[in-house]
Design a protein around this motif. Structure first.
Motif, PDB file in Angstrom:
ATOM      1  N   LEU A  74       9.938  -5.659  -0.073  1.00  0.00           N
ATOM      2  CA  LEU A  74      11.550  -5.069  -1.058  1.00  0.00           C
ATOM      3  C   LEU A  74      11.183  -6.215  -2.150  1.00  0.00           C
ATOM      4  O   LEU A  74      11.144  -5.931  -3.409  1.00  0.00           O
ATOM      5  CB  LEU A  74      12.991  -5.367  -0.268  1.00  0.00           C
ATOM      6  N   LEU A 109       9.499  -7.158   5.932  1.00  0.00           N
ATOM      7  CA  LEU A 109      10.574  -6.049   4.995  1.00  0.00           C
ATOM      8  C   LEU A 109      10.643  -6.756   3.542  1.00  0.00           C
ATOM      9  O   LEU A 109      10.849  -6.104   3.076  1.00  0.00           O
ATOM     10  CB  LEU A 109      11.434  -6.178   5.820  1.00  0.00           C
ATOM     11  N   ILE A 110      11.325  -8.090   3.808  1.00  0.00           N
ATOM     12  CA  ILE A 110      10.965  -8.661   2.790  1.00  0.00           C
ATOM     13  C   ILE A 110      10.359  -8.527   1.767  1.00  0.00           C
ATOM     14  O   ILE A 110      10.662  -9.170   0.713  1.00  0.00           O
ATOM     15  CB  ILE A 110      12.228 -10.318   3.522  1.00  0.00           C
ATOM     16  N   GLY A 146       8.586  -5.041  -4.229  1.00  0.00           N
ATOM     17  CA  GLY A 146       9.149  -3.485  -4.842  1.00  0.00           C
ATOM     18  C   GLY A 146       9.426  -3.734  -6.004  1.00  0.00           C
ATOM     19  O   GLY A 146       9.445  -3.250  -7.049  1.00  0.00           O
ATOM     20  N   ALA A 147      10.561  -4.784  -5.625  1.00  0.00           N
ATOM     21  CA  ALA A 147      11.453  -5.488  -6.973  1.00  0.00           C
ATOM     22  C   ALA A 147      10.296  -5.985  -8.286  1.00  0.00           C
ATOM     23  O   ALA A 147      11.161  -5.481  -9.565  1.00  0.00           O
ATOM     24  CB  ALA A 147      13.264  -6.945  -6.706  1.00  0.00           C
ATOM     25  N   SER A 157      11.482  -9.107   9.870  1.00  0.00           N
ATOM     26  CA  SER A 157      12.221  -9.268   8.704  1.00  0.00           C
ATOM     27  C   SER A 157      11.589  -9.771   7.773  1.00  0.00           C
ATOM     28  O   SER A 157      11.764  -9.285   6.556  1.00  0.00           O
ATOM     29  CB  SER A 157      13.323  -9.731   8.987  1.00  0.00           C
TER      30      SER A 157
END
Ligand code: UDP
Ligand code: MG
Length: 335
Positions: free
Chosen positions: A272, A268-269, A275-276, A265
């Motif tokens: 993300l 993944l955070i 990416g944002a 997790s």
């Protein structure tokens, strides 16, 4: 005698025009002592009877001129088209929907006579407008002011009187992404505000949908400051630094305690968020790049389909001269 042009941008205003003509007639005929008024309607590609009404009115009233743009260019460019063709001692910009009372114009002229170059109206209350619009507009102006470093007058629209000096300055600003309200602040000169109550629209409905407003908001920011670009840079530095620290911590952890499977997790955070942020930064760069693209094409800001400018050519001191200069500079193109 002082000459004053009242510039009225119109886009599908067929229902507002009859009461507007009536109130303008009353104003012009009752205040003829030392001011010569002329009206300049700029039709911004209306598809209703607006053009027909303006033409008819202009035929029967010698003080009324018009410019018909070749299509809808938006209010900012419609105003610019008018500004470029004004040669009187002063200019008043007013909406066609009678939200700004024309009866206030003589008071604005009095302030101008006292030596002010830019007499602008500040709304006391906004009748007929939603709480949402009032609030978002307040936030937007605070933000724009904060990041652009230019003092932008809040609660003001385009309803104002500009001295010839300001009009000439505005003519010079031929940038393609226009936020006229911020440009009025940018040019400076001696400004004075007066308070007024903005009336609801007399007829028809507002042309500003939420998407148009968001576009205008982004244009306002990107045409006045490169701060968002710096923001992307600083954010990039901050995130890179945190990433290095995090990578080191992970490396040391792995070396000292061995490889552990959990951590899905958190990985993944991080992916993300990064990416944002990358997409956001790319978007910001894209906004500016797009503007550079538009500006480098150097297209005229507006195209005129038809015009009648009888009150502008010989008005003012060296009016006709600067009129010709504008015509040959390629900023307005006649078809
Ligand atoms: N207008 C224009 N071109 C456009 C949209 C509006 O010339 O694309 C004119 C419109 O006819 C009016 C003024 O700009 O005279 C203000 O428009 P509106 O009343 O729709 O804006 P709001 O008062 O809601 O801000
Ligand atoms: Mg309006």
């Amino acid at each position: 005698m002082r000459t004053v042009t009242i510039l009225i941008p119109c886009y599908n205003e067929e229902d507002s025009l009859p009461p507007l003509f009536e109130r303008m007639n009353r104003l012009i005929t009752s205040h003829l002592n030392d001011t010569i008024y002329s009206l300049l309607f700029v039709d911004d590609g209306s598809s209703d009877t607006t053009k027909k009404q303006i033409k008819k009115y202009s035929d029967s009233h010698p003080f009324a001129d018009y410019i018909f743009l070749s299509r809808n260019f938006g209010k900012e460019k419609a105003m610019y088209a008018g500004i470029c063709n004004v040669n009187t001692d002063a200019l008043v910009i007013i909406d066609a929907d009678l939200q700004d009372p024309p009866e206030l114009i003589p008071n604005m002229i009095d302030l101008w006579k006292q030596g002010y170059d830019d007499v602008y109206a500040r709304r006391r209350k906004r009748s007929g407008e939603t709480v949402f619009k009032t609030l978002t507009s307040h936030w937007y102006y605070s933000l724009l002011q904060m990041i652009s470093g230019i003092e932008i007058q809040e609660d003001t629209g385009d309803f104002r009187l500009l001295d010839r000096k300001c009009v000439d300055a505005m003519k010079e600003l031929d940038e393609s992404e226009r936020n006229t309200k911020a440009l009025f602040s940018w040019i400076g000169f001696k400004k004075i505000e007066f308070l007024y109550d903005r009336d609801p629209r007399v007829a028809g409905k507002s042309k500003w949908g939420i998407t148009k407003l968001i576009r205008l908001a982004i244009d306002g920011i990107t045409s006045f400051t490169t701060l968002p670009l710096h923001f992307a840079t600083y954010l990039g530095i901050l995130v890179s630094f945190s990433a290095i620290v995090y990578a080191l911590v992970t490396l040391i952890n792995t070396l000292s305690t061995g490889i552990k499977v959990p951590g899905y997790s958190s990985t993944l955070i991080v992916v993300l968020i990064l990416g944002a942020l990358q997409l956001l930064s790319l978007g910001i760069i894209g906004e500016y790049l797009g503007r550079i693209f538009t500006q480098t094409k150097n297209r005229p800001n507006y195209l005129i389909q038809e015009k009648e400018l009888n009150n502008q050519i010989n008005a003012g001191g060296n009016g006709s001269q600067s009129f010709n200069i504008k015509e040959s500079s390629g900023k307005s193109v006649d078809i």
